[in-house]
Design a protein around this motif. Structure first.
Motif, PDB file in Angstrom:
ATOM      1  N   ASP A   1      -1.814  -5.482  -4.417  1.00  0.00           N
ATOM      2  CA  ASP A   1      -1.589  -4.045  -4.247  1.00  0.00           C
ATOM      3  C   ASP A   1      -2.892  -3.373  -3.854  1.00  0.00           C
ATOM      4  N   LEU A   2      -2.944  -2.879  -2.624  1.00  0.00           N
ATOM      5  CA  LEU A   2      -4.122  -2.165  -2.133  1.00  0.00           C
ATOM      6  C   LEU A   2      -4.059  -0.725  -2.610  1.00  0.00           C
ATOM      7  N   GLU A   3      -5.199  -0.177  -2.947  1.00  0.00           N
ATOM      8  CA  GLU A   3      -5.257   1.225  -3.384  1.00  0.00           C
ATOM      9  C   GLU A   3      -6.286   1.954  -2.540  1.00  0.00           C
ATOM     10  N   PRO A   4      -5.813   2.706  -1.549  1.00  0.00           N
ATOM     11  CA  PRO A   4      -6.768   3.444  -0.715  1.00  0.00           C
ATOM     12  C   PRO A   4      -7.500   4.489  -1.530  1.00  0.00           C
ATOM     13  N   GLU A   5      -8.675   4.839  -1.031  1.00  0.00           N
ATOM     14  CA  GLU A   5      -9.480   5.856  -1.708  1.00  0.00           C
ATOM     15  C   GLU A   5      -8.665   7.140  -1.838  1.00  0.00           C
ATOM     16  N   LEU A   6      -8.761   7.774  -3.009  1.00  0.00           N
ATOM     17  CA  LEU A   6      -8.022   9.011  -3.277  1.00  0.00           C
ATOM     18  C   LEU A   6      -8.644  10.194  -2.541  1.00  0.00           C
ATOM     19  N   LEU A   7      -7.796  11.154  -2.239  1.00  0.00           N
ATOM     20  CA  LEU A   7      -8.297  12.410  -1.698  1.00  0.00           C
ATOM     21  C   LEU A   7      -9.263  13.040  -2.689  1.00  0.00           C
ATOM     22  N   PRO A   8     -10.308  13.678  -2.219  1.00  0.00           N
ATOM     23  CA  PRO A   8     -11.202  14.373  -3.158  1.00  0.00           C
ATOM     24  C   PRO A   8     -10.457  15.515  -3.843  1.00  0.00           C
TER      25      PRO A   8
ATOM     26  N   ILE B   1       0.851  -1.195   0.000  1.00  0.00           N
ATOM     27  CA  ILE B   1       0.000   0.000   0.000  1.00  0.00           C
ATOM     28  C   ILE B   1       0.882   1.239   0.000  1.00  0.00           C
ATOM     29  N   GLY B   2       0.480   2.228  -0.782  1.00  0.00           N
ATOM     30  CA  GLY B   2       1.137   3.529  -0.811  1.00  0.00           C
ATOM     31  C   GLY B   2       0.141   4.586  -0.377  1.00  0.00           C
ATOM     32  N   TYR B   3       0.627   5.597   0.324  1.00  0.00           N
ATOM     33  CA  TYR B   3      -0.293   6.605   0.850  1.00  0.00           C
ATOM     34  C   TYR B   3      -0.362   7.883   0.014  1.00  0.00           C
ATOM     35  N   GLU B   4       0.297   7.895  -1.133  1.00  0.00           N
ATOM     36  CA  GLU B   4       0.243   9.050  -2.023  1.00  0.00           C
ATOM     37  C   GLU B   4      -1.211   9.344  -2.384  1.00  0.00           C
ATOM     38  N   GLN B   5      -1.622  10.579  -2.232  1.00  0.00           N
ATOM     39  CA  GLN B   5      -2.976  11.050  -2.581  1.00  0.00           C
ATOM     40  C   GLN B   5      -4.075  10.385  -1.757  1.00  0.00           C
ATOM     41  N   ALA B   6      -3.742   9.956  -0.529  1.00  0.00           N
ATOM     42  CA  ALA B   6      -4.741   9.329   0.341  1.00  0.00           C
ATOM     43  C   ALA B   6      -4.648   9.932   1.739  1.00  0.00           C
ATOM     44  N   THR B   7      -5.719   9.788   2.488  1.00  0.00           N
ATOM     45  CA  THR B   7      -5.700  10.191   3.885  1.00  0.00           C
ATOM     46  C   THR B   7      -5.283   9.004   4.741  1.00  0.00           C
ATOM     47  N   GLN B   8      -4.895   9.298   5.958  1.00  0.00           N
ATOM     48  CA  GLN B   8      -4.566   8.223   6.886  1.00  0.00           C
ATOM     49  C   GLN B   8      -5.775   7.307   7.071  1.00  0.00           C
ATOM     50  N   ALA B   9      -6.955   7.885   7.210  1.00  0.00           N
ATOM     51  CA  ALA B   9      -8.168   7.076   7.404  1.00  0.00           C
ATOM     52  C   ALA B   9      -8.407   6.142   6.219  1.00  0.00           C
ATOM     53  N   ALA B  10      -8.165   6.616   4.993  1.00  0.00           N
ATOM     54  CA  ALA B  10      -8.371   5.776   3.808  1.00  0.00           C
ATOM     55  C   ALA B  10      -7.376   4.612   3.786  1.00  0.00           C
ATOM     56  N   VAL B  11      -6.154   4.865   4.206  1.00  0.00           N
ATOM     57  CA  VAL B  11      -5.147   3.803   4.251  1.00  0.00           C
ATOM     58  C   VAL B  11      -5.544   2.765   5.300  1.00  0.00           C
ATOM     59  N   ILE B  12      -5.910   3.218   6.478  1.00  0.00           N
ATOM     60  CA  ILE B  12      -6.319   2.293   7.544  1.00  0.00           C
ATOM     61  C   ILE B  12      -7.547   1.505   7.107  1.00  0.00           C
ATOM     62  N   ASP B  13      -8.501   2.153   6.459  1.00  0.00           N
ATOM     63  CA  ASP B  13      -9.701   1.451   5.970  1.00  0.00           C
ATOM     64  C   ASP B  13      -9.339   0.356   4.978  1.00  0.00           C
ATOM     65  N   ALA B  14      -8.423   0.646   4.064  1.00  0.00           N
ATOM     66  CA  ALA B  14      -8.013  -0.355   3.065  1.00  0.00           C
ATOM     67  C   ALA B  14      -7.306  -1.533   3.747  1.00  0.00           C
ATOM     68  N   LEU B  15      -6.492  -1.247   4.741  1.00  0.00           N
ATOM     69  CA  LEU B  15      -5.803  -2.314   5.474  1.00  0.00           C
ATOM     70  C   LEU B  15      -6.798  -3.184   6.239  1.00  0.00           C
ATOM     71  N   ARG B  16      -7.758  -2.545   6.870  1.00  0.00           N
ATOM     72  CA  ARG B  16      -8.777  -3.295   7.623  1.00  0.00           C
ATOM     73  C   ARG B  16      -9.626  -4.142   6.689  1.00  0.00           C
ATOM     74  N   ALA B  17      -9.987  -3.594   5.536  1.00  0.00           N
ATOM     75  CA  ALA B  17     -10.808  -4.343   4.578  1.00  0.00           C
ATOM     76  C   ALA B  17     -10.080  -5.598   4.084  1.00  0.00           C
ATOM     77  N   ALA B  18      -8.756  -5.541   4.039  1.00  0.00           N
ATOM     78  CA  ALA B  18      -7.950  -6.686   3.594  1.00  0.00           C
ATOM     79  C   ALA B  18      -7.562  -7.604   4.771  1.00  0.00           C
ATOM     80  N   ASN B  19      -8.021  -7.265   5.966  1.00  0.00           N
ATOM     81  CA  ASN B  19      -7.695  -8.038   7.172  1.00  0.00           C
ATOM     82  C   ASN B  19      -6.194  -8.131   7.438  1.00  0.00           C
ATOM     83  N   VAL B  20      -5.482  -7.051   7.149  1.00  0.00           N
ATOM     84  CA  VAL B  20      -4.046  -7.000   7.409  1.00  0.00           C
ATOM     85  C   VAL B  20      -3.818  -7.018   8.916  1.00  0.00           C
ATOM     86  N   GLN B  21      -2.835  -7.802   9.347  1.00  0.00           N
ATOM     87  CA  GLN B  21      -2.510  -7.918  10.764  1.00  0.00           C
ATOM     88  C   GLN B  21      -1.270  -7.122  11.157  1.00  0.00           C
ATOM     89  N   LEU B  22      -0.355  -6.926  10.195  1.00  0.00           N
ATOM     90  CA  LEU B  22       0.866  -6.167  10.464  1.00  0.00           C
ATOM     91  C   LEU B  22       1.132  -5.197   9.325  1.00  0.00           C
TER      92      LEU B  22
END
Length: 150
Positions: free
Chosen positions: A141-148, A7-28
């Motif tokens: 490759d997870l892609e967090p939601e982009l910043l508006p 996962i890359g955080y370019e053009q994403a918020t912290q919340a979007a990154v965490i949401d993508a990780l949680r949706a994928a059931n990432v543990q670490l």
């Protein structure tokens, strides 16, 4: 087949990154930035670690699996060949090899996501680390939601 998430955080918020990780059931969340600092709010080490842990995701910084300054400069120039050469040398260092072993062992037991800045994993050293370390794993490759757009 086990998977490694990136996962890359370019053009994403912290919340979007965490949401993508949680949706994928990432543990670490394996932070593989050499310097876990960011001008982007929420992505420096302590803030990101706190948010991940609050979401039930462990966080660990693997400094030796990050890209040295010359490699980061090559990446900013879009010079992927130079990045690959410099990063390949980094991975041959004893400290990096030790962290690679640790990360590989963890990935055998837990769902791991490799984190860096670049949104496109193909342009980032995390794809190079995957190729060097995770033979027999699937890369997701997870892609967090982009910043508006403003």
């Amino acid at each position: 087949m086990p998977a490694i998430y990136t996962i890359g955080y370019e053009q994403a918020t912290q919340a979007a990154v965490i949401d993508a990780l949680r949706a994928a059931n990432v543990q670490l969340l394996a932070d593989i930035r050499f310097l876990p600092l960011s001008r982007r709010p929420g992505f420096s080490k302590s803030s990101l670690k706190a948010a991940a842990e609050e979401a039930g995701i462990a966080y660990r910084h693997f400094k030796q699996l990050g890209t040295p300054a010359e490699g980061r400069e090559a990446a900013r120039r879009g010079d992927h060949a130079t990045l690959a050469c410099i990063y390949g040398g980094q991975l041959e260092l004893p400290e990096a090899m030790a962290q690679m072993g640790e990360l590989h062992d963890i990935a055998q037991q837990q769902r791991v996501a490799l984190l860096c800045y670049e949104r496109d994993a193909a342009e980032c050293h995390r794809s190079l680390l995957f190729d060097a370390l995770f033979d027999g794993f699937e890369r997701v490759d997870l892609e967090p939601e982009l910043l508006p757009k403003t």
